[in-house]
Structure formats: structure tokens, C-alpha cells
Design an enzyme around this catalytic site. Structure first.
Site, PDB file in Angstrom:
ATOM      1  N   ARG A 180       0.621  -1.493   0.318  1.00  0.00           N
ATOM      2  CA  ARG A 180      -0.169   0.051   0.277  1.00  0.00           C
ATOM      3  C   ARG A 180       1.030   1.323   0.219  1.00  0.00           C
ATOM      4  O   ARG A 180       0.593   2.019   1.166  1.00  0.00           O
ATOM      5  CB  ARG A 180      -0.905   0.131   1.451  1.00  0.00           C
ATOM      6  N   SER A 230     -10.403  -1.414   4.583  1.00  0.00           N
ATOM      7  CA  SER A 230      -9.549  -1.739   5.704  1.00  0.00           C
ATOM      8  C   SER A 230      -8.869  -0.890   6.415  1.00  0.00           C
ATOM      9  O   SER A 230      -8.390   0.243   5.435  1.00  0.00           O
ATOM     10  CB  SER A 230      -8.423  -2.941   4.400  1.00  0.00           C
ATOM     11  N   GLU A 300      -3.701   0.919   7.036  1.00  0.00           N
ATOM     12  CA  GLU A 300      -3.413   1.301   6.405  1.00  0.00           C
ATOM     13  C   GLU A 300      -4.689   3.059   5.373  1.00  0.00           C
ATOM     14  O   GLU A 300      -3.964   3.449   4.567  1.00  0.00           O
ATOM     15  CB  GLU A 300      -4.778   0.216   5.306  1.00  0.00           C
TER      16      GLU A 300
HETATM   17  C1  LIG Z   1     -15.562  -0.199   0.133  1.00  0.00           C
HETATM   18  C2  LIG Z   1     -14.131   0.014   0.213  1.00  0.00           C
HETATM   19  C3  LIG Z   1     -13.499  -0.587  -0.236  1.00  0.00           C
HETATM   20  C4  LIG Z   1     -12.361  -0.723  -0.667  1.00  0.00           C
HETATM   21  N1  LIG Z   1     -11.250  -2.201  -0.891  1.00  0.00           N
HETATM   22  C5  LIG Z   1     -10.536  -2.178  -1.158  1.00  0.00           C
HETATM   23  C6  LIG Z   1      -8.872  -3.054  -1.909  1.00  0.00           C
HETATM   24  O1  LIG Z   1      -9.751  -3.991  -1.544  1.00  0.00           O
HETATM   25  N2  LIG Z   1      -7.986  -3.060  -1.489  1.00  0.00           N
HETATM   26  C7  LIG Z   1      -6.874  -1.474  -1.697  1.00  0.00           C
HETATM   27  O2  LIG Z   1      -5.851  -1.263  -2.211  1.00  0.00           O
HETATM   28  N3  LIG Z   1      -8.165  -0.476  -1.216  1.00  0.00           N
HETATM   29  C8  LIG Z   1      -8.923  -0.660  -0.616  1.00  0.00           C
HETATM   30  N4  LIG Z   1      -9.769   0.764  -0.348  1.00  0.00           N
HETATM   31  C9  LIG Z   1      -9.241   1.966  -0.107  1.00  0.00           C
HETATM   32  C10 LIG Z   1      -9.420   2.838  -1.005  1.00  0.00           C
HETATM   33  O3  LIG Z   1     -10.544   2.567  -2.220  1.00  0.00           O
HETATM   34  C11 LIG Z   1      -8.037   2.515  -1.984  1.00  0.00           C
HETATM   35  O4  LIG Z   1      -6.640   2.648  -1.636  1.00  0.00           O
HETATM   36  C12 LIG Z   1      -7.880   3.461  -3.128  1.00  0.00           C
HETATM   37  O5  LIG Z   1      -6.865   3.402  -3.809  1.00  0.00           O
HETATM   38  C13 LIG Z   1      -7.619   5.282  -2.587  1.00  0.00           C
HETATM   39  O6  LIG Z   1      -8.252   5.731  -4.056  1.00  0.00           O
HETATM   40  P1  LIG Z   1      -8.826   6.994  -3.780  1.00  0.00           P
HETATM   41  O7  LIG Z   1      -8.729   8.268  -4.909  1.00  0.00           O
HETATM   42  O8  LIG Z   1      -9.880   7.118  -2.846  1.00  0.00           O
HETATM   43  O9  LIG Z   1      -7.502   7.948  -2.603  1.00  0.00           O
HETATM   44  P2  LIG Z   1      -7.825   8.709  -1.504  1.00  0.00           P
HETATM   45  O10 LIG Z   1      -8.342   8.192  -0.419  1.00  0.00           O
HETATM   46  O11 LIG Z   1      -8.536   9.956  -2.582  1.00  0.00           O
HETATM   47  O12 LIG Z   1      -6.160   9.104  -1.209  1.00  0.00           O
HETATM   48  C14 LIG Z   1      -5.983   8.473  -0.568  1.00  0.00           C
HETATM   49  C15 LIG Z   1      -4.113   8.269  -0.322  1.00  0.00           C
HETATM   50  O13 LIG Z   1      -3.688   9.103  -2.137  1.00  0.00           O
HETATM   51  C16 LIG Z   1      -2.794  10.356  -2.283  1.00  0.00           C
HETATM   52  N5  LIG Z   1      -3.473  11.110  -3.497  1.00  0.00           N
HETATM   53  C17 LIG Z   1      -5.102  10.721  -4.723  1.00  0.00           C
HETATM   54  N6  LIG Z   1      -4.474  11.514  -5.352  1.00  0.00           N
HETATM   55  C18 LIG Z   1      -3.446  11.147  -5.863  1.00  0.00           C
HETATM   56  C19 LIG Z   1      -2.866  11.713  -6.600  1.00  0.00           C
HETATM   57  N7  LIG Z   1      -3.210  12.840  -7.786  1.00  0.00           N
HETATM   58  N8  LIG Z   1      -1.154  12.353  -6.934  1.00  0.00           N
HETATM   59  C20 LIG Z   1      -0.527  12.311  -5.510  1.00  0.00           C
HETATM   60  N9  LIG Z   1      -0.996  11.700  -4.188  1.00  0.00           N
HETATM   61  C21 LIG Z   1      -2.624  11.411  -4.082  1.00  0.00           C
HETATM   62  C22 LIG Z   1      -3.158  11.012  -0.860  1.00  0.00           C
HETATM   63  O14 LIG Z   1      -3.420  12.619  -0.962  1.00  0.00           O
HETATM   64  C23 LIG Z   1      -3.626  10.127  -0.298  1.00  0.00           C
HETATM   65  O15 LIG Z   1      -2.420  10.033   0.596  1.00  0.00           O
HETATM   66  C24 LIG Z   1     -11.368   0.295  -0.037  1.00  0.00           C
HETATM   67  C25 LIG Z   1     -12.645   1.738   0.139  1.00  0.00           C
HETATM   68  C26 LIG Z   1     -12.959   1.152   0.185  1.00  0.00           C
HETATM   69  C27 LIG Z   1     -14.175   2.668   0.805  1.00  0.00           C
END
Ligand SMILES: Cc1cc2nc3c(=O)[nH]c(=O)nc-3n(C[C@H](O)[C@H](O)[C@H](O)COP(=O)(O)OP(=O)(O)OC[C@H]3O[C@@H](n4cnc5c(N)ncnc54)[C@H](O)[C@@H]3O)c2cc1C
Length: 307
Positions: A180, A230, A300
């Protein structure tokens, strides 16, 4: 009214994207919690993002990046300075561009759309992303994935804006990835990624696999509640859900935050949770699991802003 970002800075930002002041971040997180961003800007293009970063640097204002908000716990007092939102509305993009087995994907594209568009075009290798919320940029930075694969398995190059606002390219190698986490330049804002997939021998089988994964997730995850997936990373040799479960914390509640009874590595917003409730529950779980099993769980979910 925001007091920390001068009006002339807000005016300059307005030419570079959609700007909101005192914007509740509960509207931008899947936990549906979080206080106001002094200024939230959704950049309208990559060049505009470079300019936004330069404005932040010149004015000395703090900047925070969010994507789809699906891995974030934002403090109830919100985020000071400028919050740059690279979510689905950013960059006015037309979506992924596919050439043979190579796919160029803007960071603002939702993973869900990436998966379904590639499947429609007869590609395979991205199925493991089915059901992971949020955008491509957040997924890249988090090296998001499941037991079936991680971003780094299919990602080979990224484009990003550096701290000086310059656009850069970076080749991605497996050694840059951890659980991650992807080791990219400090402060980089990802604007796009290049993925290498495979031509599927059987396109229908790929689409079926995606459906299957979505159904499995719907059974295992408490999707009817707001959450951030998670909460804890799996420590070496352990499953976090099992440690939380065996510590007797299933359904444990603090305020509106509750350990899911369906999946004990999920904390859900069971009503009117505040971020402070969720943070308190995270700390309580860590302490309890440490006392019972001697294992310190590492979140995480990323905590940002003022609590
Ligand atoms: C129901 C559910 C299920 C999930 N299942 C999984 C799973 O199976 N596996 C998994 O790995 N994760 C899972 N997640 C967590 C999450 O969806 C992932 O980590 C996802 O990739 C985060 O993407 P986001 O765009 O929402 O990032 P955000 O939550 O908005 O940001 C996460 C991090 O990335 C940074 N960030 C965001 N965009 C950028 C960018 N363009 N450039 C630089 N930094 C950036 C932010 O500053 C922050 O530090 C789940 C979440 C939920 C709600």
C-alpha cells in the site's frame, strides 16, 4: 469564512479550476466525515495543476491532495490551506486511451471505469481492481490491490507534477512498491499512468470474473455503510480482521463509529460518526490488540487535517 487563504490567491485559483471555500470534506470522503477545506480546488487541466502548485509554493500555503477520498480520515476541524482534489471531475478528461495492450489513464479516472472500459475492449490483467473505489491517482500512490494483484503489477510509467509545478515522467519498477505504498518523488501529484495489460483470450471470461469479484465483495464487505475499506494493514503473518475479531471487538462502538460485524477490519460510520469517533476507535483497537496479542496494527487509512 476562510481566514487563512488570501482573497487574491482564491481569485487566481478560480481561473485554474472549480474552487470552493469552506467546503465540507464529508462530501468528498467515503467515510462521509471530515470538516471544511479552507479552499478546495479541482484542477481543470494538467497545466492548471502545475500553476496551482506554483501558487501554493509562492504563497507558502500548505497543500493537501485528495482523490476519491476512499482511503482518508479527514479531521473534524478540516484542512487548512489549499486542498487539491484530483477526483473524477478533474482535468476535463475523456477517459482512458487504449493502444494495443497499453492503456494511458488520467489520474482522475475512476478505477471502476478503467476496469469496465478495458474489459469492454477485450483486455485482461486489471480484473483485481474490480470493486476498489476511488480514482487512478489515489490507487497508484497507495499501490492499491488485493491478494490477486497490486497496481505495480500492471503500471509501468507515471506522469506527475513535482513540487515546483513541473510535469515529469517516471518509469515504475517493482522495487519501488511496498504494501500500500509506491515510492515516488516527495510531493508528487500524479496526473496519469500507463498500464500494460494483455489481450484476453476469452473476453466473456474476463467480464464474468469481474462480476464474480463484485459479488464476493458485496457479500464480505459492509457496503451499505460509509467506510474507507480495510482500516489496518495486515501485519506479517497475521490477518488484521482476525486479530480484531479475536480481541472481541466485533461491533464495538465509539460514538457513531463501529467495528463492522461483517468484516472486522472495517470501521463503519453507523450514523452520525465524527472523525474523532473513528480515530478514537482506531486507537482503542490498536491498544487492545497490542495488549492481547503483542501486535501493533498499522493503519492503512491515511489521517489528514485537524482533529
Ligand atoms: C468499500 C471499500 C473497499 C476498499 N477496498 C480496497 C481494496 O480491496 N484494496 C485497496 O488497496 N484499497 C481498498 N480500499 C481503499 C481505497 O479505495 C484505495 O486505497 C484507493 O486506491 C484510494 O483511492 P482514492 O482516489 O480514493 O484516494 P484518496 O483516498 O483520496 O487518497 C489516498 C492517498 O492518495 C493520495 N492521492 C490521491 N490522489 C493523488 C494523486 N493524484 N497524486 C498524488 N497523491 C494522491 C492522497 O493524498 C492520500 O494520501 C477500499 C475502500 C473502500 C471504501
Amino acid at each position: 469564512m476562510n481566514v487563512t487563504v488570501p482573497q487574491d490567491v482564491v481569485r487566481r485559483l478560480r481561473g485554474l479550476g472549480a474552487v470552493k471555500t469552506d467546503e465540507p470534506l464529508s462530501r468528498h470522503t467515503t467515510f462521509k466525515t471530515g470538516g471544511p477545506a479552507d479552499v478546495l480546488v479541482v484542477p481543470c487541466g494538467v497545466e492548471s495543476l502545475g500553476e496551482i502548485v506554483r501558487i501554493c509554493a509562492e504563497s507558502g500555503l500548505p497543500r493537501t491532495v485528495i482523490g476519491g477520498g476512499s482511503n482518508l480520515l479527514v479531521g473534524d476541524r478540516g484542512i487548512r490551506g489549499i486542498t487539491v482534489c484530483v477526483s473524477a471531475d478533474a482535468f476535463n478528461t475523456s477517459g482512458p486511451a487504449i493502444e494495443d495492450d497499453v492503456v494511458y489513464v488520467p489520474a482522475s479516472v475512476r478505477k471502476e471505469d478503467f476496469v469496465s472500459i478495458c474489459a469492454e475492449k477485450g483486455l485482461s490483467g486489471m480484473e483485481f481492481l474490480a470493486g476498489i473505489p476511488g480514482c487512478i491517482g489515489g490507487g497508484i500512490i497507495m499501490n492499491a490491490g488485493t491478494v490477486d494483484g497490486n497496481f505495480v503489477d500492471i503500471l509501468y510509467r507515471i506522469e506527475y507534477v513535482d513540487r515546483a509545478g513541473e510535469l515529469r515522467l517516471q518509469d515504475i519498477t517493482p522495487s519501488m512498491a511496498r504494501y500500500r505504498h509506491l515510492d515516488v518523488e516527495e510531493g508528487a501529484i500524479v496526473t496519469a499512468g500507463w498500464f500494460r495489460l494483455r489481450h484476453a483470450e476469452d473476453g466473456e471470461a474476463v467480464r464474468n470474473r469481474i462480476r464474480e469479484l463484485l459479488e464476493e465483495r458485496a457479500k464480505k464487505h459492509p457496503l451499505e455503510y460509509p467506510s474507507a475499506g480495510s482500516v489496518f494493514k495486515n501485519p506479517q503473518g497475521h490477518s488484521s480482521w482476525k486479530l480484531v475479531n479475536d480481541a472481541g471487538l466485533k461491533s464495538h462502538r465509539i460514538g457513531g463509529a463501529m467495528v463492522s460485524d461483517l468484516h472486522t477490519n472495517f470501521i463503519v460510520n453507523a450514523g452520525d460518526a465524527r472523525s474523532a469517533d473513528i480515530r478514537e476507535l482506531i486507537e482503542f483497537i490498536r491498544e487492545t490488540v497490542y495488549i492481547k496479542f503483542g501486535v501493533m496494527l498499522e493503519p492503512e487509512v491515511r489521517l489528514v487535517g485537524e482533529f
